[in-house]
Design a protein around this motif. Structure first.
Motif, PDB file in Angstrom:
ATOM      1  N   LYS A 222       0.824  -1.207   0.000  1.00 12.04           N
ATOM      2  CA  LYS A 222       0.000   0.000   0.000  1.00 12.04           C
ATOM      3  C   LYS A 222       0.859   1.258   0.000  1.00 12.04           C
ATOM      4  N   THR A 223       2.073   1.153   0.532  1.00 11.87           N
ATOM      5  CA  THR A 223       3.009   2.269   0.547  1.00 11.87           C
ATOM      6  C   THR A 223       4.317   1.808  -0.086  1.00 11.87           C
ATOM      7  N   THR A 224       5.199   2.773  -0.329  1.00  5.59           N
ATOM      8  CA  THR A 224       6.519   2.419  -0.879  1.00  5.59           C
ATOM      9  C   THR A 224       7.523   2.159   0.241  1.00  5.59           C
ATOM     10  N   ARG A 225       7.089   2.263   1.505  1.00  4.35           N
ATOM     11  CA  ARG A 225       8.012   2.150   2.625  1.00  4.35           C
ATOM     12  C   ARG A 225       8.010   0.771   3.271  1.00  4.35           C
ATOM     13  N   HIS A 226       6.878   0.058   3.170  1.00  2.00           N
ATOM     14  CA  HIS A 226       6.721  -1.170   3.949  1.00  2.00           C
ATOM     15  C   HIS A 226       7.092  -2.415   3.133  1.00  2.00           C
ATOM     16  N   GLY A 227       7.995  -3.172   3.676  1.00  2.00           N
ATOM     17  CA  GLY A 227       8.357  -4.462   3.106  1.00  2.00           C
ATOM     18  C   GLY A 227       8.711  -5.392   4.257  1.00  2.00           C
ATOM     19  N   THR A 228       8.677  -6.678   4.019  1.00  2.00           N
ATOM     20  CA  THR A 228       8.979  -7.611   5.108  1.00  2.00           C
ATOM     21  C   THR A 228      10.464  -7.996   5.110  1.00  2.00           C
ATOM     22  N   PHE A 229      10.984  -8.487   3.993  1.00  2.22           N
ATOM     23  CA  PHE A 229      12.416  -8.801   3.924  1.00  2.22           C
ATOM     24  C   PHE A 229      13.171  -7.587   3.407  1.00  2.22           C
ATOM     25  N   PHE A 230      14.302  -7.298   4.033  1.00  9.59           N
ATOM     26  CA  PHE A 230      15.170  -6.239   3.524  1.00  9.59           C
ATOM     27  C   PHE A 230      16.605  -6.553   3.929  1.00  9.59           C
ATOM     28  N   GLN A 231      17.542  -5.818   3.351  1.00 11.90           N
ATOM     29  CA  GLN A 231      18.958  -6.030   3.618  1.00 11.90           C
ATOM     30  C   GLN A 231      19.549  -4.753   4.186  1.00 11.90           C
ATOM     31  N   MET A 232      20.334  -4.902   5.234  1.00  7.78           N
ATOM     32  CA  MET A 232      20.910  -3.741   5.914  1.00  7.78           C
ATOM     33  C   MET A 232      22.430  -3.786   5.818  1.00  7.78           C
ATOM     34  N   ASN A 233      22.981  -2.819   5.073  1.00  7.83           N
ATOM     35  CA  ASN A 233      24.431  -2.652   5.033  1.00  7.83           C
ATOM     36  C   ASN A 233      24.865  -2.029   6.362  1.00  7.83           C
ATOM     37  N   GLY A 234      25.897  -2.582   6.960  1.00  8.60           N
ATOM     38  CA  GLY A 234      26.343  -2.029   8.236  1.00  8.60           C
ATOM     39  C   GLY A 234      27.849  -1.995   8.368  1.00  8.60           C
ATOM     40  N   ASN A 235      28.349  -0.949   9.053  1.00  9.37           N
ATOM     41  CA  ASN A 235      29.748  -0.960   9.482  1.00  9.37           C
ATOM     42  C   ASN A 235      29.780  -0.686  10.975  1.00  9.37           C
ATOM     43  N   PHE A 236      30.712  -1.357  11.667  1.00 11.31           N
ATOM     44  CA  PHE A 236      30.699  -1.384  13.121  1.00 11.31           C
ATOM     45  C   PHE A 236      32.101  -1.141  13.659  1.00 11.31           C
ATOM     46  N   SER A 237      32.132  -0.386  14.739  1.00  7.13           N
ATOM     47  CA  SER A 237      33.388  -0.139  15.451  1.00  7.13           C
ATOM     48  C   SER A 237      33.168  -0.491  16.912  1.00  7.13           C
ATOM     49  N   PHE A 238      34.063  -1.293  17.479  1.00  7.65           N
ATOM     50  CA  PHE A 238      33.964  -1.708  18.875  1.00  7.65           C
ATOM     51  C   PHE A 238      35.125  -1.091  19.647  1.00  7.65           C
TER      52      PHE A 238
ATOM     53  N   MET B 234      22.606   1.041   6.499  1.00  8.12           N
ATOM     54  CA  MET B 234      22.156   1.626   5.231  1.00  8.12           C
ATOM     55  C   MET B 234      21.155   0.671   4.591  1.00  8.12           C
ATOM     56  N   GLY B 235      19.985   1.159   4.266  1.00  7.80           N
ATOM     57  CA  GLY B 235      18.964   0.342   3.619  1.00  7.80           C
ATOM     58  C   GLY B 235      19.339   0.045   2.175  1.00  7.80           C
ATOM     59  N   LEU B 236      19.721  -1.200   1.912  1.00 11.28           N
ATOM     60  CA  LEU B 236      20.209  -1.552   0.582  1.00 11.28           C
ATOM     61  C   LEU B 236      19.132  -1.332  -0.477  1.00 11.28           C
ATOM     62  N   GLU B 237      17.899  -1.712  -0.179  1.00 11.75           N
ATOM     63  CA  GLU B 237      16.836  -1.563  -1.176  1.00 11.75           C
ATOM     64  C   GLU B 237      16.562  -0.093  -1.488  1.00 11.75           C
ATOM     65  N   ARG B 238      16.645   0.770  -0.474  1.00  7.84           N
ATOM     66  CA  ARG B 238      16.412   2.199  -0.721  1.00  7.84           C
ATOM     67  C   ARG B 238      17.494   2.792  -1.627  1.00  7.84           C
ATOM     68  N   VAL B 239      18.725   2.447  -1.341  1.00 12.21           N
ATOM     69  CA  VAL B 239      19.808   2.943  -2.199  1.00 12.21           C
ATOM     70  C   VAL B 239      19.638   2.400  -3.611  1.00 12.21           C
ATOM     71  N   ALA B 240      19.186   1.150  -3.714  1.00 17.25           N
ATOM     72  CA  ALA B 240      19.007   0.544  -5.031  1.00 17.25           C
ATOM     73  C   ALA B 240      17.978   1.294  -5.853  1.00 17.25           C
ATOM     74  N   TYR B 241      16.837   1.650  -5.256  1.00 20.88           N
ATOM     75  CA  TYR B 241      15.855   2.300  -6.122  1.00 20.88           C
ATOM     76  C   TYR B 241      16.218   3.737  -6.455  1.00 20.88           C
ATOM     77  N   LEU B 242      17.047   4.372  -5.614  1.00 24.47           N
ATOM     78  CA  LEU B 242      17.545   5.692  -5.989  1.00 24.47           C
ATOM     79  C   LEU B 242      18.555   5.589  -7.136  1.00 24.47           C
ATOM     80  N   LEU B 243      19.470   4.633  -7.022  1.00 23.60           N
ATOM     81  CA  LEU B 243      20.503   4.501  -8.058  1.00 23.60           C
ATOM     82  C   LEU B 243      19.978   3.843  -9.332  1.00 23.60           C
ATOM     83  N   GLN B 244      18.856   3.145  -9.261  1.00 21.09           N
ATOM     84  CA  GLN B 244      18.276   2.529 -10.453  1.00 21.09           C
ATOM     85  C   GLN B 244      17.198   3.393 -11.093  1.00 21.09           C
ATOM     86  N   GLY B 245      16.903   4.555 -10.484  1.00 21.00           N
ATOM     87  CA  GLY B 245      15.963   5.496 -11.086  1.00 21.00           C
ATOM     88  C   GLY B 245      14.531   5.028 -11.103  1.00 21.00           C
TER      89      GLY B 245
END
Length: 890
Positions: free
Chosen positions: A76-92, A232-243
């Motif tokens: 119903k919206t462009t924001r809601h999805g069940t599976f997604f991929q999260m790019n992450g970088n971590f410092s301990f 970083m939301g991988l799917e969000r970056v994808a639809y921006l870079l894929q137009g």
């Protein structure tokens, strides 16, 4: 830029900057209070809390995640999805705010030719926590962002935690301005559709507890070290870079929409309702693919229920798109092909994945058939009562009890001229959701109660000595009653006890916990249960049988040696049966769950059909041959990648540390990741006797067996039974099958003879029954109660005979009876009656409505049934009334 390429650039960027590349953890959450991994940082929480020492100071990952809280909003919206991929970088405890901001700015705005993402720096906006002056200063220093493109927000938007007790901290979010075509100017505080968030930098520096809401929690202090957690939301970056406009149209998702278009003949973009359905299909098919890939199978509880719901919503959406044939065999391979570039294991494991998904679709298609029958009955009852609206309670029962979707109820009720009390249905659904939220809140409260365990864990991990000894001197580190620490416990008390060292195995990996005693000066404690409520901490539930014990006391922990012997036999037996199944059925027969205790084992495995008696016998024989060969049982520790390269099998749904324990029986014949206790040689298992095999869900089977002495007792009981039968029938054991078959055949012949006699009695009454036909609007109608009958076939024979005797004029015959304590009505209509639009199927549904059940069939012969035997006269009267109504309306 394809999604897999975005993913690759992320990992390459951070690997080049000394970050360890950590593979995605399973979608199955290691936290018992949540079903799935919901964020990229979840696998790293123990490092952020200081509970474990990370093997690296810097790490990066692309984590698979599933969230289903807003499942009804998917599509119903462009924001809601069940599976997604999260790019992450971590410092301990390594770099902090400045390093995180420098990395983010370079990767986001650096040129694509140099391996970065190439976003226009002038379109980047950021937000920071309202009093985080340091983050705002660093954005000006590192990126040169003007003050107006650095916006400040409160806890609701710019403070991050998991919703559970644990690490937390302020965050800074990165947004991309999509331009005036997407909304108002003014930054993310004005419009988050135009200004799309792509990356969240979380500055983890606090520990929180008592989480009451997103904004209401208690900060208990600083973490042992400052950490960085970004997502970083991988799917969000994808639809921006894929137009494209949204996540449903990226290269990993849209191919399923294209396949749905081809199957349905409908065009994406032409109709809003169809667009929502296609998005639901694309999202849910992909999520199901990934969940099954991580070992989850459809079921009626927990993770399996969520998967079942996703698959069924997909099938339902395709049906509403006009596709009645099985859809998943067309859609799932498309999703596999779209995702395999990032997850090649989906292709190699697709046979197992597809079997589970296709079996669930077939099961749901049967549910739809059953639900349709129930719906037709409910509609008939409403119409008989003169109503025009199907009640909300009936619609909810169809949804909740039979899994029948509300939109199908609306559609099919409308086809029959009825409305549905949608508000009543929604109210009942809301009440159910509130109950679910209350349950979830209770579970979260329970999770919050783990604080006392974490405090004990902070004193050090419990050392497990049970691999090499059954008796261990130790010290009581803590005593708990009802979740509260107590100084001592007396005779008769049941408490939880934490030791510094223990030989007691805590229930895990399918193996039940050990039994035994813990003794101290004048005290004796019976061990009732052993668990690991938090990682690294072993908690014993004990009953104080004698004396008194206090925290800090020196004790002797003693595992019952007979119990442990049986536990080792059963657990090693589980590995043997698993290896035997794979040898007999093939490598796809992978274990998906198990439970074992002394004398007993059960093992669930991926398979979509019952095992024949011959196959079960072969599995049993292969297992016992392995026992007879006295195979060596060895174990060793290695890294998880080494174990997988060595061919060790990991249990689907389990999470593993980087260092894992591999148990092998007979070398490569059986190699599995396992922390359980085992025999030293396979001969010590004794014997394995399979006792059962059954389905435990779509694409999953279960075998059960008894082991060791219990197996001997089981076979002895069977021998005694055979002896009793041979003595009673006066035959030798090898003659028993033939003799029993002969007796069964004679019994069947006698039953046939009796059925013939009963049928003869019924047919003898056919003439008198036909003579009682009444004229109803020019139609000859017979309604007759036949009393108790063997089956509905007797009623069918009588009804057809009576119909034949009524000749060629319009006629309807309805015969009722009681078969196996349940009322049945058989309706038949001759050709002349059908020419007057009298249909047996419709009349049977009317009768069934009075009986409290369902019915249907062909136009000439149909059957209805129910539960209320006393309603048979009313059911037959309802048939007469329906004939009168139709005949009178001509």
């Amino acid at each position: 830029m394809r999604t897999a390429e975005i993913r690759r650039r992320w990992l390459d960027y951070f690997e080049a900057r000394d970050h360890a590349v950590v593979p995605s953890a399973s979608l199955v959450s290691p936290d018992p209070s949540t079903l799935f991994t919901i964020a990229g940082m979840v696998p790293f929480i123990p490092y952020m809390l200081g509970q474990q020492t990370p093997p690296w100071n810097r790490a990066t990952s692309v984590q698979k995640c599933v969230r289903t809280l807003d499942i009804e909003e998917v599509g119903k919206t462009t924001r809601h999805g069940t599976f997604f991929q999260m790019n992450g970088n971590f410092s301990f405890g390594d770099y902090f705010k400045e390093g995180a901001i420098e990395y983010a700015w370079e990767l986001v705005t650096g040129s694509q030719a140099d391996g970065f993402y190439g976003f226009d720096p002038d379109k980047v906006w950021v937000t920071v926590y309202h009093d985080d002056d340091e983050a705002a200063r660093l954005w000006r220093k590192v990126a040169g962002l003007p003050e107006e493109r650095i916006q400040r927000r409160g806890k609701k938007d710019n403070y991050w935690h998991t919703g559970q007790p644990g690490p937390a901290g302020p965050c800074s979010e990165i947004y991309i301005d999509r331009g005036p075509a997407h909304g108002k100017d003014g930054g993310p505080v004005v419009d988050e559709d135009r200004f799309l968030e792509i990356w969240n930098l979380v500055f983890m520096q606090y520990a929180i507890e008592d989480v009451r809401s997103k904004e209401d929690f208690t900060i208990t202090g600083d973490l042992a070290q400052k950490n960085i957690d970004t997502g970083m939301g991988l799917e969000r970056v994808a639809y921006l870079l894929q137009g494209v406009d949204n996540m449903y149209e990226i290269d990993e998702v849209f191919p399923v929409i294209a396949a749905a278009q081809e199957l349905s003949g409908r065009r994406y973009g032409a109709d809003r309702d169809d667009d929502v359905r296609m998005r639901v299909v694309a999202d849910h098919v992909r999520s199901s693919l990934m969940l099954i890939g991580d070992g989850i199978t459809p079921s009626n509880e927990g993770r399996g229920y969520v998967l079942r719901r996703l698959l069924r919503r997909s099938v339902r959406a395709m049906r509403l798109l006009g596709v009645d044939e099985p859809a998943l065999p067309h859609l799932l391979p498309v999703s596999r092909d779209a995702m395999s570039a990032s997850y090649p294991e989906l292709a190699t494991d697709f046979d197992r994945i597809s079997r589970a998904a296709y079996a669930e679709e077939e099961a749901f298609r049967r549910t739809l058939v059953a639900g349709t029958t129930i719906l037709d009955t409910a509609v008939a009852q409403v119409k008989t009562a003169g109503g025009a609206t199907l009640g909300g309670e009936q619609a909810f029962a169809l949804h909740d009890t039979y899994g029948f979707p509300i939109d199908l109820t609306l559609e099919m009720a409308a086809e029959q001229g009825l409305a549905v009390d949608e508000q009543g249905f929604r109210d009942l659904m809301q009440a159910q959701r509130e109950r679910a939220r209350a349950d979830a809140k209770a579970k979260k409260g329970g999770a919050a109660g783990t604080t006392v365990y974490r405090e004990l864990r902070d004193q050090g991990a419990t050392e497990f000595t049970g691999y090499t000894e059954l008796t261990t001197p130790s010290t009581i580190r803590g005593l708990l009653r009802d979740g509260v620490a107590v100084p001592a416990a007396s005779q008769g008390d049941t408490v939880e006890l934490v030791l510094a060292r223990t030989p007691f195995y805590a229930e895990s990996g399918g193996q039940d916990s050990d039994a035994g005693v813990i003794t101290a000066d004048g005290a004796r404690l019976e061990v009732l249960d052993v668990q690991r409520p938090v990682k690294g901490l072993v908690v014993h539930t004990v009953r104080v049988a004698e004396g008194e014990v206090a925290s800090g006391a020196e004790v002797l922990a003693q595992v019952d040696p007979e119990w442990r012997r049986g536990a080792r036999q059963a657990h090693s037996g589980t590995h043997v049966v698993h290896a035997a199944l794979r040898e007999v059925l093939g490598p796809n027969a992978l274990q998906s769950g198990s439970y074992n205790k002394p004398g007993y084992l059960r093992l669930d495995f991926s398979w979509n059909q019952a095992l024949s008696a011959a196959t079960r016998s072969e599995v049993e024989e292969v297992s016992n041959k392995a026992i007879r060969e006295d195979l060596g049982v060895k174990w060793q520790y290695m890294t998880l990648p080494e174990a997988k390269a060595w061919g060790a099998i990991a249990l689907f749904g389990e999470t593993y540390d980087e260092q894992v324990r591999v148990v092998e029986i007979g070398g490569p014949w059986s190699r599995e990741l396992c922390g359980g206790t085992h025999v030293d040689h396979s001969s010590q298992i004794g014997i394995i006797a399979l006792t059962g095999e059954q389905s435990v869900g779509s694409g999953s089977r279960r075998v059960e067996a008894v082991v060791g002495l219990e197996a001997f007792h089981h076979l002895a009981r069977e021998r005694a039974l055979v002896t009793a039968l041979t003595d009673a029938l006066k035959v030798r054991p090898e003659e028993l099958p033939e003799r029993v078959s002969g007796l069964v055949a004679r019994l069947k012949d006698a039953e046939k003879e009796l059925a013939g006699l009963r049928q003869g009695q019924l047919l003898a009454a056919a003439a008198s029954v036909a003579a009682g036909a009444a004229d109803v609007g020019g139609v000859r109608v017979v309604t007759h109660e036949a009393g108790a009958v063997a089956s509905a076939d007797d009623l069918r024979t009588l009804a057809l005979d009576v119909r034949h005797r009524l000749g060629e004029s319009p006629a309807v015959v309805a015969v009722g009876g009681v078969a196996k304590d349940r009322p049945v009505v058989l309706v038949t209509v001759n050709p002349a009656g059908r020419a007057l639009d009298l249909r047996a199927g419709a009349l049977a549904k009317v009768a069934a409505g009075a009986l409290g059940g369902g019915g249907g069939g062909k136009d000439d012969v149909a059957q209805g049934g129910g539960t209320d035997v006393t309603a048979l006269p009313a059911a037959l009267a309802a048939v007469r009334g329906a004939v009168a109504e139709r005949a009178g309306g001509r």
